[in-house]
Design an enzyme around this catalytic site. Structure first.
Site, PDB file in Angstrom:
ATOM      1  N   ASP A   1      10.784 -31.017  22.404  1.00 31.58           N
ATOM      2  CA  ASP A   1      11.629 -30.271  23.228  1.00 31.58           C
ATOM      3  C   ASP A   1      12.961 -30.304  23.019  1.00 31.58           C
ATOM      4  O   ASP A   1      13.608 -29.290  23.014  1.00 31.58           O
ATOM      5  CB  ASP A   1      11.349 -30.609  24.751  1.00 31.58           C
ATOM      6  CG  ASP A   1       9.943 -30.242  24.797  1.00 31.58           C
ATOM      7  OD1 ASP A   1       9.428 -29.261  24.938  1.00 31.58           O
ATOM      8  OD2 ASP A   1       9.123 -31.405  25.253  1.00 31.58           O
TER       9      ASP A   1
ATOM     10  N   THR B   1       0.807 -31.587  20.164  1.00 36.25           N
ATOM     11  CA  THR B   1       0.341 -30.585  21.072  1.00 36.25           C
ATOM     12  C   THR B   1       1.491 -29.566  21.410  1.00 36.25           C
ATOM     13  O   THR B   1       2.748 -30.060  21.312  1.00 36.25           O
ATOM     14  CB  THR B   1       0.161 -31.307  22.497  1.00 36.25           C
ATOM     15  OG1 THR B   1      -1.008 -32.169  22.176  1.00 36.25           O
ATOM     16  CG2 THR B   1      -0.002 -30.392  23.153  1.00 36.25           C
TER      17      THR B   1
ATOM     18  N   GLU C   1       0.705 -38.497  23.101  1.00 33.47           N
ATOM     19  CA  GLU C   1       1.732 -38.247  21.988  1.00 33.47           C
ATOM     20  C   GLU C   1       2.317 -39.619  21.778  1.00 33.47           C
ATOM     21  O   GLU C   1       2.230 -39.828  20.584  1.00 33.47           O
ATOM     22  CB  GLU C   1       2.597 -37.031  22.428  1.00 33.47           C
ATOM     23  CG  GLU C   1       1.932 -35.595  22.651  1.00 33.47           C
ATOM     24  CD  GLU C   1       3.137 -34.697  23.053  1.00 33.47           C
ATOM     25  OE1 GLU C   1       2.797 -33.555  22.871  1.00 33.47           O
ATOM     26  OE2 GLU C   1       4.110 -34.996  23.655  1.00 33.47           O
TER      27      GLU C   1
ATOM     28  N   ASP D   1       3.993 -33.350  14.990  1.00 32.93           N
ATOM     29  CA  ASP D   1       4.109 -32.900  16.495  1.00 32.93           C
ATOM     30  C   ASP D   1       5.464 -32.277  16.490  1.00 32.93           C
ATOM     31  O   ASP D   1       6.317 -32.430  16.036  1.00 32.93           O
ATOM     32  CB  ASP D   1       3.812 -34.160  17.306  1.00 32.93           C
ATOM     33  CG  ASP D   1       3.664 -33.661  18.807  1.00 32.93           C
ATOM     34  OD1 ASP D   1       3.539 -32.326  18.997  1.00 32.93           O
ATOM     35  OD2 ASP D   1       3.413 -34.348  19.859  1.00 32.93           O
TER      36      ASP D   1
ATOM     37  N   LYS E   1      10.246 -35.374  24.365  1.00 32.06           N
ATOM     38  CA  LYS E   1       8.727 -34.605  24.543  1.00 32.06           C
ATOM     39  C   LYS E   1       8.083 -34.667  25.910  1.00 32.06           C
ATOM     40  O   LYS E   1       8.562 -35.324  26.547  1.00 32.06           O
ATOM     41  CB  LYS E   1       7.923 -35.117  23.560  1.00 32.06           C
ATOM     42  CG  LYS E   1       8.385 -35.185  21.943  1.00 32.06           C
ATOM     43  CD  LYS E   1       7.609 -35.550  20.875  1.00 32.06           C
ATOM     44  CE  LYS E   1       6.231 -35.423  21.336  1.00 32.06           C
ATOM     45  NZ  LYS E   1       5.843 -34.025  21.301  1.00 32.06           N
ATOM     46  N   GLY E   2       7.045 -33.676  26.104  1.00 29.97           N
ATOM     47  CA  GLY E   2       6.377 -33.631  27.056  1.00 29.97           C
ATOM     48  C   GLY E   2       6.425 -32.481  27.778  1.00 29.97           C
ATOM     49  O   GLY E   2       5.778 -32.302  28.947  1.00 29.97           O
ATOM     50  N   GLY E   3       7.036 -31.442  27.287  1.00 33.12           N
ATOM     51  CA  GLY E   3       7.185 -30.051  27.922  1.00 33.12           C
ATOM     52  C   GLY E   3       5.693 -29.649  28.199  1.00 33.12           C
ATOM     53  O   GLY E   3       5.371 -28.788  29.154  1.00 33.12           O
ATOM     54  N   GLY E   4       4.650 -29.894  27.415  1.00 34.76           N
ATOM     55  CA  GLY E   4       3.346 -29.751  27.670  1.00 34.76           C
ATOM     56  C   GLY E   4       2.554 -30.775  28.211  1.00 34.76           C
ATOM     57  O   GLY E   4       1.229 -30.670  28.367  1.00 34.76           O
TER      58      GLY E   4
ATOM     59  N   THR F   1       4.192 -25.232  18.100  1.00 38.84           N
ATOM     60  CA  THR F   1       4.430 -25.662  16.973  1.00 38.84           C
ATOM     61  C   THR F   1       3.324 -26.367  16.297  1.00 38.84           C
ATOM     62  O   THR F   1       2.876 -25.838  15.070  1.00 38.84           O
ATOM     63  CB  THR F   1       5.965 -26.316  17.034  1.00 38.84           C
ATOM     64  OG1 THR F   1       6.640 -25.577  17.808  1.00 38.84           O
ATOM     65  CG2 THR F   1       6.434 -26.392  15.656  1.00 38.84           C
TER      66      THR F   1
HETATM   67  C1  5RP Z   1       4.000 -31.330  24.499  1.00 34.11           C
HETATM   68  C2  5RP Z   1       5.232 -31.277  23.572  1.00 34.11           C
HETATM   69  C3  5RP Z   1       5.479 -30.503  22.605  1.00 34.11           C
HETATM   70  O1  5RP Z   1       5.767 -31.019  21.490  1.00 34.11           O
HETATM   71  C4  5RP Z   1       7.105 -29.761  23.067  1.00 34.11           C
HETATM   72  O2  5RP Z   1       6.725 -29.436  24.454  1.00 34.11           O
HETATM   73  C5  5RP Z   1       7.192 -28.675  22.168  1.00 34.11           C
HETATM   74  O3  5RP Z   1       6.465 -27.685  22.297  1.00 34.11           O
HETATM   75  P1  5RP Z   1       6.415 -26.060  21.543  1.00 34.11           P
HETATM   76  O4  5RP Z   1       6.022 -26.601  20.162  1.00 34.11           O
HETATM   77  O5  5RP Z   1       5.577 -25.394  22.361  1.00 34.11           O
HETATM   78  O6  5RP Z   1       7.907 -25.816  21.573  1.00 34.11           O
HETATM   79  O7  5RP Z   1       5.700 -32.746  23.779  1.00 34.11           O
HETATM   80  O8  5RP Z   1       3.838 -32.074  25.454  1.00 34.11           O
END
Ligand code: 5RP
Length: 226
Positions: free
Chosen positions: A88, A32, A107, A85, A98-101, A35
């Site tokens: 962050d 998610t 995940e 995947d 991870k988990g910014g989203g 990227t």
């Molecule tokens: C989502 C995540 C993403 O992998 C993480 O936030 C990186 O995001 P991006 O590819 O937009 O930089 O852990 O929960």
């Protein structure tokens, strides 16, 4: 090179790695974030070469379906050959935040099932020590205050992520000021042991197996250091 160009380059590299590992029966795990979205869009050109996917979020599942790529419930598949995947933060041991989203729980589940976890990231995510990026924790809503108090006892600074509800109906607390995290594995376990925590965004007990890191000099393929 822009950050998006680096993300696209690692996504393309991940497609090539994936094609080496799959056959017509294979299930690919899909992450998610921005990227992972590049990866989905590039993988779409090869959709006849594997059986389908499992997705780590409703958003990724939706994007896969829009490309005509089958998405299966994880309970309906026997094996996930590879999980791709973003992250962050990553350290040289390929331990991740991870988990910014807010998709950390699904995940972590897909990563746990996958035979191989390929992390794709631009070089802004590379750190010597984790913890500058606030560490997300998914929490059962009624336990939010309790979990916050326990996080303070561990030395963290909990911040409720206002207005965010996860795909699992829970809330997110981001832990600030943890840098530098000494033992990511120990902290991952301690946070998991707080009643009301569903998951935390440290991927140290199950780190990535391979990191495809986008740099201005090209995509570097890294494996975990000791
Ligand atoms: C989502 C995540 C993403 O992998 C993480 O936030 C990186 O995001 P991006 O590819 O937009 O930089 O852990 O929960």
């Amino acid at each position: 090179m822009t950050q998006d160009a680096l993300k696209k380059a690692v996504a393309q590299s991940a497609v090539e790695h994936t094609l080496e590992r799959i056959d017509a029966d294979s299930i690919v795990g899909i992450g998610t974030g921005s990227t992972a979205n590049f990866f989905i869009d590039l993988l779409a050109a090869h959709r006849g070469k594997f059986a389908g996917t499992v997705a780590s979020s409703e958003a990724s599942a939706q994007r896969l379906k829009e490309h005509g790529i089958p998405v299966y419930d994880l309970n309906a598949v026997n094996e996930v050959v590879v999980y791709v995947d973003g992250a962050d933060e990553t350290n040289p041991r390929l331990e991740l935040i991870k988990g910014g989203g807010a998709a950390l729980t699904r995940e972590k589940i897909v990563a746990a099932v996958a035979k191989e976890f390929i992390c794709i990231a631009d070089d802004s995510k590379w750190v010597d020590h984790l913890g500058t990026f606030p560490l997300p924790v998914e929490v059962i809503p009624m336990a939010r205050s309790h979990v916050g108090r326990e996080i303070v006892k561990l030395g963290g600074d909990p911040v409720y992520r206002q207005g965010v509800v996860t795909d699992n109906g829970n809330v997110i607390i981001d832990i600030h000021h943890l840098h530098p995290i000494g033992s990511a594995r120990a902290l991952e376990e301690k946070l998991n042991n707080i009643v009301g925590v569903v998951t935390n965004g440290l991927f140290a007990l199950r780190p990535a197996d391979v990191l495809l890191l986008g740099t201005p000099d090209g995509v570097k393929t890294l494996r975990a250091e000791g």
